[in-house]
Design an enzyme around this catalytic site. Structure first.
Site, short mmCIF file in Angstrom:
data_model
loop_
_atom_site.label_atom_id
_atom_site.label_comp_id
_atom_site.label_asym_id
_atom_site.label_seq_id
_atom_site.Cartn_x
_atom_site.Cartn_y
_atom_site.Cartn_z
N SER A 13 11.99 -9.42 13.14
CA SER A 13 10.83 -9.14 12.28
C SER A 13 10.92 -7.81 11.55
O SER A 13 10.01 -7.49 10.76
CB SER A 13 9.54 -9.19 13.11
N LYS A 38 10.38 -8.06 7.83
CA LYS A 38 9.10 -7.94 7.14
C LYS A 38 8.92 -6.57 6.48
O LYS A 38 8.06 -6.40 5.62
CB LYS A 38 7.96 -8.23 8.11
N SER A 75 2.60 -9.23 12.80
CA SER A 75 3.92 -9.67 12.36
C SER A 75 3.90 -11.18 12.10
O SER A 75 4.77 -11.93 12.55
CB SER A 75 5.00 -9.32 13.41
#
Length: 486
Positions: free
Chosen positions: A67, A70, A127
């Site tokens: 993640s 992101k 997230s």
């Protein structure tokens, strides 16, 4: 008798020698076992003012970002906001493809939508994978095209070993990065978008009936930490990119592939506490660098691609300095690909058209020089928690003065830290010269608790045209700004 003793002595010596060799062998095997206990691990710490690498282990080895992906998704969102392609209140629709993404997710159904600002908050805290895909489709026309945009942007930032295939970081064997590349991205986020970076220090936000907490447990627990992003998949391990600033020092640190969240947090805590005090405390920055935009325009895209330049950092030179600080405003290096010759970027931020649905910090409304009209200020979603003002000499801070209550202001950025907001003012004042000679620098704190951010502004402009002219003059000096009614 002597022969017996001699034989005994030789045997004893041989026995001791064998035992010693065995001990050395065991120690060697143990050392190798420890070194190989976590082959996924990689880490780096960089002084964000000088570019000096303070710590490095497997920093250029390929790893899965999970993640941390992101972070680049948000970079693209912030770039689109800054360019005026979208606003914080723009709607982000959810396709069936976005809605079906696995957790972590916000749970927005097919055909429904959220605001861009809600999307930012969902990526920073939960997230949310579904939100990442929805933003990708909105900005890039398709998730695949957006991934190409992300990879192009990575190259423009000098992230030479990073490839993106999606916007969320769910498993894809072709989506790879390095600790060094993620450190570059961390610095770029913080220094290119100070007006939006405060979102990364958000501890929680409300969405409907939900109160969503931030996965980053170091916020509020480790001195100086103000973001940035956590990540985990089984293939990647536990990842964390961190920014920390205290006592005039500034670092970014990245840990990839930890074996548990607790070990990741412990390692990052150790790195911050050990290397932040060792970072440079000088105000100096790096070279003035120009950032180019590419001419690539995806179908149905609302965000513009940046890129073309590959800064040679952090191995060979200083990191790009804060664009809004007056020390530096953009990147520069040799143009790559088909990028045009270097030129300063024109920034046209757009203010929210209405009050966001969630109580989160937002930039001040902006004046658009191209339109010839001011955007009316929107009511803040959080109460003003505090305000401090400074006389024209920013170093002489006084809390007795009051924030200008009328007229027009020029905002040059925001920060989650009051001292850093004052640095923005100080540097802008030094760079702006006579443009800001009669202006009053001050900071305004919005929100409270973990969501508090500080807006760095110059007041004292009686007329709209005075503020606009001052802002335009600052932009010519490389200082990004907005003009807004007080």
């Amino acid at each position: 008798m002597h022969k017996v003793l001699g034989s005994f002595n030789v045997a004893a010596v041989l026995r001791r020698l064998v035992l010693t060799l065995f001990a050395v062998l065991v120690a060697s095997v143990a050392a190798v076992s420890v070194a190989q206990a976590n082959p996924k691990y990689a880490g780096i710490v960089i002084d964000a003012k000088t570019g000096k690498v303070l710590y490095s282990e497997n920093a250029d080895s390929l790893r899965y970002p999970a993640s941390l992906t992101k972070m680049m998704t948000l970079y693209m969102v912030f770039e689109a906001l800054e360019a005026g392609k979208i606003s914080l209140n723009s709607k982000v629709p959810f396709s069936a493809n976005a809605a079906k993404e696995p957790p972590s997710k916000l749970g927005v159904g097919t055909g429904r939508s959220i605001t861009v600002e809600q999307g930012i908050m969902a990526l920073v805290t939960r997230s949310a994978n579904d939100v990442a895909t929805a933003l990708a489709e909105s900005l890039g026309g398709s998730e695949q095209r957006f991934a190409q945009m992300m990879t192009s942007k990575a190259r423009s930032l000098g992230m030479t070993k990073t490839t993106y295939r999606n916007a969320h970081g769910l498993p894809n064997t072709a989506q790879m990065t390095t600790a060094r590349d993620q450190a570059r991205l961390s610095i770029a986020l913080r220094q290119h978008f100070p007006q939006y970076y405060g979102y990364f220090s958000t501890r929680s936000f409300r969405f409907g009936k939900q109160t969503i907490g931030n996965h980053n447990r170091l916020l509020g627990q480790v001195r100086g930490v103000d973001g940035i992003k956590t990540g985990y998949t089984r293939a990647a391990g536990y990842n964390l990119a961190t920014s920390a600033q205290a006592d005039g020092r500034s670092i970014v640190a990245v840990v990839l592939g930890a074996t548990s969240g607790a070990r990741r947090n412990a390692q990052m805590t150790n790195l911050v506490q050990r290397y932040l005090p060792a970072a440079s405390s000088s105000r100096g920055g790096g070279n003035l660098i120009v950032k180019n935009d590419t001419s690539v325009a995806p179908a149905q895209a609302t965000a513009s691609l940046g890129g073309g330049n590959v800064p040679s950092l952090p191995q060979t030179g200083p990191l790009p300095t804060v664009r809004y600080s007056g020390v530096a405003q953009a990147y520069a290096a040799s143009p790559a690909g088909n990028a045009a010759s270097a030129a300063l970027e024109t920034m046209r931020p757009v203010a929210p058209s209405a009050t966001p649905a969630v109580p989160v910090p937002q930039p001040a409304p902006a004046y658009m020089p191209d339109s010839g009209a001011a955007i009316a200020p929107a009511a803040p979603t959080q109460s003003v928690a505090a305000a401090s003002t400074m006389p024209p000499d920013v170093d002489a801070v006084t809390t007795a003065s009051t924030t200008p209550s009328s007229g027009w202001v020029v905002q040059i950025g925001t920060s989650p830290n009051k001292d850093l907001a004052m640095d923005l003012l100080r540097n802008a004042q030094e760079k702006g010269g006579k443009v800001l000679r009669s202006a009053t620098p001050f900071t305004v704190a919005y929100g409270d608790g973990a969501q508090q951010i500080y807006r760095a502004r110059f007041g004292g402009f009686d007329e709209q045209k005075d503020a606009v002219n001052a802002c335009n003059a600052l932009k010519k000096k490389g200082i990004g700004c907005w003009a807004a009614a007080q």
